[in-house]
Design a protein around this motif. Structure first.
Motif, PDB file in Angstrom:
ATOM      1  N   GLY A 135      41.298  43.088  34.029  1.00 58.60           N
ATOM      2  CA  GLY A 135      41.316  42.685  35.428  1.00 58.60           C
ATOM      3  C   GLY A 135      41.063  43.853  36.365  1.00 58.60           C
ATOM      4  O   GLY A 135      40.296  43.750  37.333  1.00 58.60           O
ATOM      5  N   ILE A 136      41.706  44.984  36.096  1.00 62.99           N
ATOM      6  CA  ILE A 136      41.500  46.173  36.927  1.00 62.99           C
ATOM      7  C   ILE A 136      40.062  46.670  36.803  1.00 62.99           C
ATOM      8  O   ILE A 136      39.411  47.007  37.798  1.00 62.99           O
ATOM      9  CB  ILE A 136      42.491  47.280  36.539  1.00 62.99           C
ATOM     10  CG1 ILE A 136      43.933  46.820  36.805  1.00 62.99           C
ATOM     11  CG2 ILE A 136      42.198  48.571  37.314  1.00 62.99           C
ATOM     12  CD1 ILE A 136      44.983  47.747  36.248  1.00 62.99           C
TER      13      ILE A 136
ATOM     14  N   VAL B 116      37.605  44.523  38.804  1.00 61.71           N
ATOM     15  CA  VAL B 116      37.585  44.815  40.242  1.00 61.71           C
ATOM     16  C   VAL B 116      36.898  46.152  40.521  1.00 61.71           C
ATOM     17  O   VAL B 116      36.090  46.268  41.449  1.00 61.71           O
ATOM     18  CB  VAL B 116      39.017  44.809  40.807  1.00 61.71           C
ATOM     19  CG1 VAL B 116      39.018  45.243  42.271  1.00 61.71           C
ATOM     20  CG2 VAL B 116      39.632  43.422  40.671  1.00 61.71           C
ATOM     21  N   ALA B 117      37.182  47.157  39.708  1.00 66.43           N
ATOM     22  CA  ALA B 117      36.570  48.470  39.909  1.00 66.43           C
ATOM     23  C   ALA B 117      35.055  48.411  39.748  1.00 66.43           C
ATOM     24  O   ALA B 117      34.312  49.043  40.510  1.00 66.43           O
ATOM     25  CB  ALA B 117      37.170  49.482  38.929  1.00 66.43           C
ATOM     26  N   GLN B 118      34.587  47.641  38.772  1.00 64.67           N
ATOM     27  CA  GLN B 118      33.164  47.610  38.464  1.00 64.67           C
ATOM     28  C   GLN B 118      32.378  46.596  39.293  1.00 64.67           C
ATOM     29  O   GLN B 118      31.153  46.570  39.230  1.00 64.67           O
ATOM     30  CB  GLN B 118      32.957  47.337  36.978  1.00 64.67           C
ATOM     31  CG  GLN B 118      33.422  48.469  36.073  1.00 64.67           C
ATOM     32  CD  GLN B 118      32.698  49.766  36.378  1.00 64.67           C
ATOM     33  OE1 GLN B 118      31.473  49.818  36.457  1.00 64.67           O
ATOM     34  NE2 GLN B 118      33.458  50.842  36.575  1.00 64.67           N
TER      35      GLN B 118
ATOM     36  N   SER C 233      45.231  50.877  44.837  1.00 68.11           N
ATOM     37  CA  SER C 233      45.558  50.157  43.606  1.00 68.11           C
ATOM     38  C   SER C 233      46.931  50.631  43.160  1.00 68.11           C
ATOM     39  O   SER C 233      47.111  51.802  42.816  1.00 68.11           O
ATOM     40  CB  SER C 233      44.512  50.419  42.521  1.00 68.11           C
ATOM     41  OG  SER C 233      44.647  49.495  41.464  1.00 68.11           O
ATOM     42  N   ILE C 234      47.897  49.717  43.154  1.00 68.34           N
ATOM     43  CA  ILE C 234      49.286  50.125  42.994  1.00 68.34           C
ATOM     44  C   ILE C 234      50.007  49.250  41.974  1.00 68.34           C
ATOM     45  O   ILE C 234      49.805  48.035  41.926  1.00 68.34           O
ATOM     46  CB  ILE C 234      50.024  50.057  44.357  1.00 68.34           C
ATOM     47  CG1 ILE C 234      51.412  50.687  44.270  1.00 68.34           C
ATOM     48  CG2 ILE C 234      50.088  48.633  44.890  1.00 68.34           C
ATOM     49  CD1 ILE C 234      51.398  52.184  44.193  1.00 68.34           C
ATOM     50  N   VAL C 235      50.836  49.878  41.160  1.00 68.95           N
ATOM     51  CA  VAL C 235      51.631  49.138  40.193  1.00 68.95           C
ATOM     52  C   VAL C 235      52.819  48.503  40.910  1.00 68.95           C
ATOM     53  O   VAL C 235      53.471  49.124  41.744  1.00 68.95           O
ATOM     54  CB  VAL C 235      52.101  50.057  39.040  1.00 68.95           C
ATOM     55  CG1 VAL C 235      53.071  51.131  39.514  1.00 68.95           C
ATOM     56  CG2 VAL C 235      52.706  49.253  37.906  1.00 68.95           C
ATOM     57  N   HIS C 236      53.100  47.245  40.602  1.00 69.97           N
ATOM     58  CA  HIS C 236      54.227  46.536  41.204  1.00 69.97           C
ATOM     59  C   HIS C 236      55.549  47.047  40.625  1.00 69.97           C
ATOM     60  O   HIS C 236      56.497  47.319  41.356  1.00 69.97           O
ATOM     61  CB  HIS C 236      54.086  45.034  40.955  1.00 69.97           C
ATOM     62  CG  HIS C 236      54.936  44.192  41.843  1.00 69.97           C
ATOM     63  ND1 HIS C 236      54.791  42.825  41.924  1.00 69.97           N
ATOM     64  CD2 HIS C 236      55.950  44.502  42.686  1.00 69.97           C
ATOM     65  CE1 HIS C 236      55.681  42.348  42.787  1.00 69.97           C
ATOM     66  NE2 HIS C 236      56.392  43.341  43.258  1.00 69.97           N
ATOM     67  N   VAL C 237      55.575  47.189  39.287  1.00 69.31           N
ATOM     68  CA  VAL C 237      56.763  47.681  38.576  1.00 69.31           C
ATOM     69  C   VAL C 237      56.306  48.689  37.534  1.00 69.31           C
ATOM     70  O   VAL C 237      55.422  48.407  36.729  1.00 69.31           O
ATOM     71  CB  VAL C 237      57.525  46.531  37.889  1.00 69.31           C
ATOM     72  CG1 VAL C 237      58.624  47.081  36.993  1.00 69.31           C
ATOM     73  CG2 VAL C 237      58.125  45.581  38.919  1.00 69.31           C
TER      74      VAL C 237
ATOM     75  N   VAL D 194      43.476  46.017  48.619  1.00 70.22           N
ATOM     76  CA  VAL D 194      44.575  46.367  47.721  1.00 70.22           C
ATOM     77  C   VAL D 194      44.546  45.521  46.452  1.00 70.22           C
ATOM     78  O   VAL D 194      44.331  44.306  46.504  1.00 70.22           O
ATOM     79  CB  VAL D 194      45.948  46.177  48.404  1.00 70.22           C
ATOM     80  CG1 VAL D 194      47.077  46.633  47.473  1.00 70.22           C
ATOM     81  CG2 VAL D 194      46.007  46.927  49.718  1.00 70.22           C
ATOM     82  N   LEU D 195      44.771  46.204  45.329  1.00 71.56           N
ATOM     83  CA  LEU D 195      45.016  45.534  44.055  1.00 71.56           C
ATOM     84  C   LEU D 195      46.443  45.854  43.607  1.00 71.56           C
ATOM     85  O   LEU D 195      46.874  47.004  43.674  1.00 71.56           O
ATOM     86  CB  LEU D 195      44.024  45.995  42.981  1.00 71.56           C
ATOM     87  CG  LEU D 195      44.211  45.407  41.575  1.00 71.56           C
ATOM     88  CD1 LEU D 195      42.857  45.212  40.884  1.00 71.56           C
ATOM     89  CD2 LEU D 195      45.104  46.275  40.678  1.00 71.56           C
TER      90      LEU D 195
END
Length: 414
Positions: free
Chosen positions: A105-106, A109-111, A177-181, A205-206
């Protein structure tokens, strides 16, 4: 889902454990204690049955077939998309893209969005506690485009320094792009606040929800995020399947990620027309069986009661934290005020791998090493940790077993 509704009114852990066949086995002559849930959760029998039933009863390719098996398989597959929409409160099913998991998924979005929108000199913000899967894709993109990666620092407790984040934001910031947990610390990040501040700066934001979806209630509309990614296997579902949520207008604007069947409407040697959402991003035969069983896993947690599960896991975290703090020379890594049931620690003059091996000899499965978060370990000036992570089926008695084994291991290694 026989037997699940009977335990809905009260969290009977022993009744829950009976749904997980692997918990009946022994490891090296001892009952298995599985504390590696942040890496992957065990699977209940209903999920295993869903996989078997697909292959046994209605195995067929989906979407284009008109025979009965194809129609049944298509209905079950698309039923999971509807279930995911409800699970994270997306606006529409078209916003749910099946992937192989959080990592894909990441990368998607990046590509796609990234390659289309990021230019030389633009800035991408990530944090010091990111999993490698939320570092490497942006590194590759930055190398290709001449963009700059900025990093939100953390304090010694393993919490984001939000003042520093605000200072990083500028007109050059195009993506956060940030980790939730955190998978390594258990820290719950203030992603709603991060999203709001990033949007004020004009950035997209992802949110990496690999760890949060199993422990927290997710509402992507309330978060107001542009993208959200997560995996099935940490949520008691199969490996190799996950989902990407995206804001509809963004998904419509960006190009396909892969080419092949299903993601097209018309193909000639001179012109190709892409399919509508969500199929534009789902080239080829998908992971049908695991997608179907993914819904069963979500249904399983909802039937038991996600709030009750969360309360039980938090009680285990508090109990295990109190017990570990009594061991001389042991230091807990990650002491944020808001955490999920992940407990990482180091012991003076003892390598984490040695602890992991000695615990395994007692039938206790934990994770050791850098947890795919090497920059985080460097920031904390450690080589790695031992990590115990708890799930709905774990018990205080299992924590006691780990404590006894730890004390013996330390005595042996000292």
């Amino acid at each position: 889902m026989t037997g699940i509704l009977e335990i809905e009114k009260g969290l009977d852990i022993q009744a829950i454990r009976k749904h997980f066949p692997v918990l009946e086995r022994e490891v090296k002559g001892r009952p298995l204690v599985y504390f590696d849930n942040a890496a992957t959760a065990q699977k209940p029998q209903v999920v295993i049955d869903a996989l078997i039933n697909y292959y046994s009863d209605y195995n067929a390719n989906i979407h284009r077939g008109i025979h009965t098996l194809a129609e049944e398989a298509t209905a079950a597959f698309e039923g999971t998309r509807d279930a995911i929409k409800e699970f994270i409160n997306a606006e529409s099913r078209e916003q749910i893209i099946f992937t192989s998991g959080t990592t894909e998924g990441i990368n998607l979005v990046a590509q796609t969005w990234g390659r289309q929108n990021i230019k030389a000199g633009d800035e991408i913000i990530i944090s010091n506690m990111e999993h490698h899967s939320n570092i490497v894709p942006w590194y590759l993109l930055a190398q290709e485009k001449g963009a700059v990666i900025k990093v939100i620092p953390i304090n010694d407790a393993g919490e984001l320094e939000m003042d520093a984040f605000e200072k990083l934001l500028s007109e050059k910031t195009k993506f956060v792009s940030i980790v939730h947990v955190s998978n390594a610390l258990g820290t719950i990040n203030p992603v709603k606040e991060i999203i709001a501040k990033a949007h004020e700066a004009g950035a997209k934001v992802l949110v990496d929800g690999a760890q949060s979806t199993v422990h927290l209630d997710i509402d992507v509309q309330d978060l107001n995020t542009d993208f959200f990614v997560f995996s099935s296997h940490k949520l008691y579902g199969p490996t190799g399947i996950g989902a990407l949520y995206g804001r509809k207008e963004l998904l419509e604007e960006i190009p396909p990620y892969q080419g092949g069947g299903e993601m097209i409407k018309d193909v000639s040697f001179t012109n190709i027309t892409w399919n509508d959402l969500p199929y534009k991003f789902e080239a080829g035969t998908p992971n049908i069986a695991d997608a179907i069983a993914f819904k069963t896993a979500m249904d399983f947690t909802k039937a038991i009661g996600r709030e009750k599960i969360r309360q039980h896991e938090n009680e285990l975290l508090a109990y295990a934290t109190e017990q570990l703090m009594q061991i001389p020379g042991l230091r807990i890594i990650g002491t944020a005020k808001k955490k999920i049931s992940v407990l990482s620690f180091v012991i003076d003059n003892v390598h984490p791998q040695d602890i992991g091996i000695l615990l395994d000899n007692k039938g206790i499965a934990v994770r050791t090493g850098h947890h795919c978060a090497q920059p985080l370990m460097e920031r904390l000036c450690i080589r790695g940790t031992t990590r115990a992570s708890f799930a709905m089926y774990n018990t205080k008695e299992e924590v006691d077993a780990m404590m006894e084994a730890l004390r013996k291991a330390i005595k042996l290694l000292s």
